[in-house]
Write a protein that holds these residues in place. Structure first.
Motif: not given
Length: 271
Positions: A52-62
């Motif tokens: 999901s977009p939220a999961l992608k965003r968390r991955a890039f932030e990590a």
């Protein structure tokens, strides 16, 4: 008797009606299940779900917050430099043993002939002669002597019989580069001319006949991974014909490459 007959028929009809209803209901449930099931392309235990977009965003932030250990970075760089140095030393040792075995280098302990000094700048135009093992050895030997004076390079498309038969090609190269064509053995003096086996150079210049002369920018013997771009080097003109190097250079100048051949022509003429 009529009443008994009616009573006997009614239960069978009821069962048939009930079975039909149950079959229709089962088909409806099957259609609903099939419609709601995931497609075959995404089904199975090894299916990778779409994030999901939220999961992608968390991955890039990590990934952005990942901390780099300077010690690990330094160790990795040191290991890379050490491995490159070891590989270069091993390649040099193997090349020396191969040249000595084929009689292209003096034996251990014997003085090595001084390589021919080259005054060709790194970005100069280099004479590149496209040749073939089918050419007479006398012609190749003559071209090697002329190209040594101008810092030129001889290129072959490949090895006759494939890379598994490198011996005949190495022997041809040794005969071509010996200053004294009648010399035999490892102590023979060799000409300072580089020889490359590069089918990509042949394809880039569309070579269908040899000998052919091209003036290439830079060093045509440089590995592709170290060149400025994957298509370099490439000549603007191409001269075909079995003629002396001076004649090939003159023809190249006539085609519009006067600036490219100026240095080579001067050195060939001894100026």
């Amino acid at each position: 008797m009529l009443a008994l007959a009616l009573i006997g028929v009614a239960p069978g009809q009821a069962r048939e009606a009930q079975s039909a209803d149950e079959g229709t209901s089962a088909m409806e449930r099957l259609r609903e299940a099939k419609a709601s099931a995931p497609s075959a392309a995404h089904a199975g235990p090894d299916a990778i779900p779409t994030p999901s977009p939220a999961l992608k965003r968390r991955a890039f932030e990590a990934m952005r917050k990942r901390q780099v250990d300077p010690r690990m970075e330094a160790q990795a760089r040191a290991a890379q430099i050490e491995a490159a140095s070891a590989l270069a030393a091993e390649q040099q040792a193997m090349s020396a043993r191969l040249h000595q075995t084929l009689g292209m280098a003096p034996p251990d302990g014997a003085p090595s002939p001084e390589p021919a000094a080259s005054s060709t700048p790194a970005k100069a135009w280099v004479p590149l002669l496209f040749a073939s093992s089918s050419m007479p050895i006398e012609t190749l030997w003559t071209y090697a002597g002329q190209l040594e004076r101008v810092g030129g390079v001889i290129a072959f498309r490949g090895v006759p019989g494939g890379l598994t038969k490198i011996g005949p090609m190495a022997e041809l190269t040794a005969r071509m580069l010996r200053v004294d064509p009648g010399c035999e053995g490892p102590a023979c003096t060799m000409r300072g001319v580089q020889v490359v086996i590069d089918p990509i150079l042949f394809r880039q210049h569309g070579i269908a006949r040899v000998p052919a002369l091209a003036m290439v920018p830079g060093d045509p013997t440089q590995p592709y991974c170290e060149r400025e771009d994957e298509t370099a080097p490439r000549a603007a003109h191409l001269v075909l014909g079995d003629a002396a190097l001076s004649g090939l250079l003159n023809e190249y100048a006539r085609l519009g490459g006067k600036e490219e051949v100026r240095d080579a022509s001067a050195r060939l003429a001894g100026r």
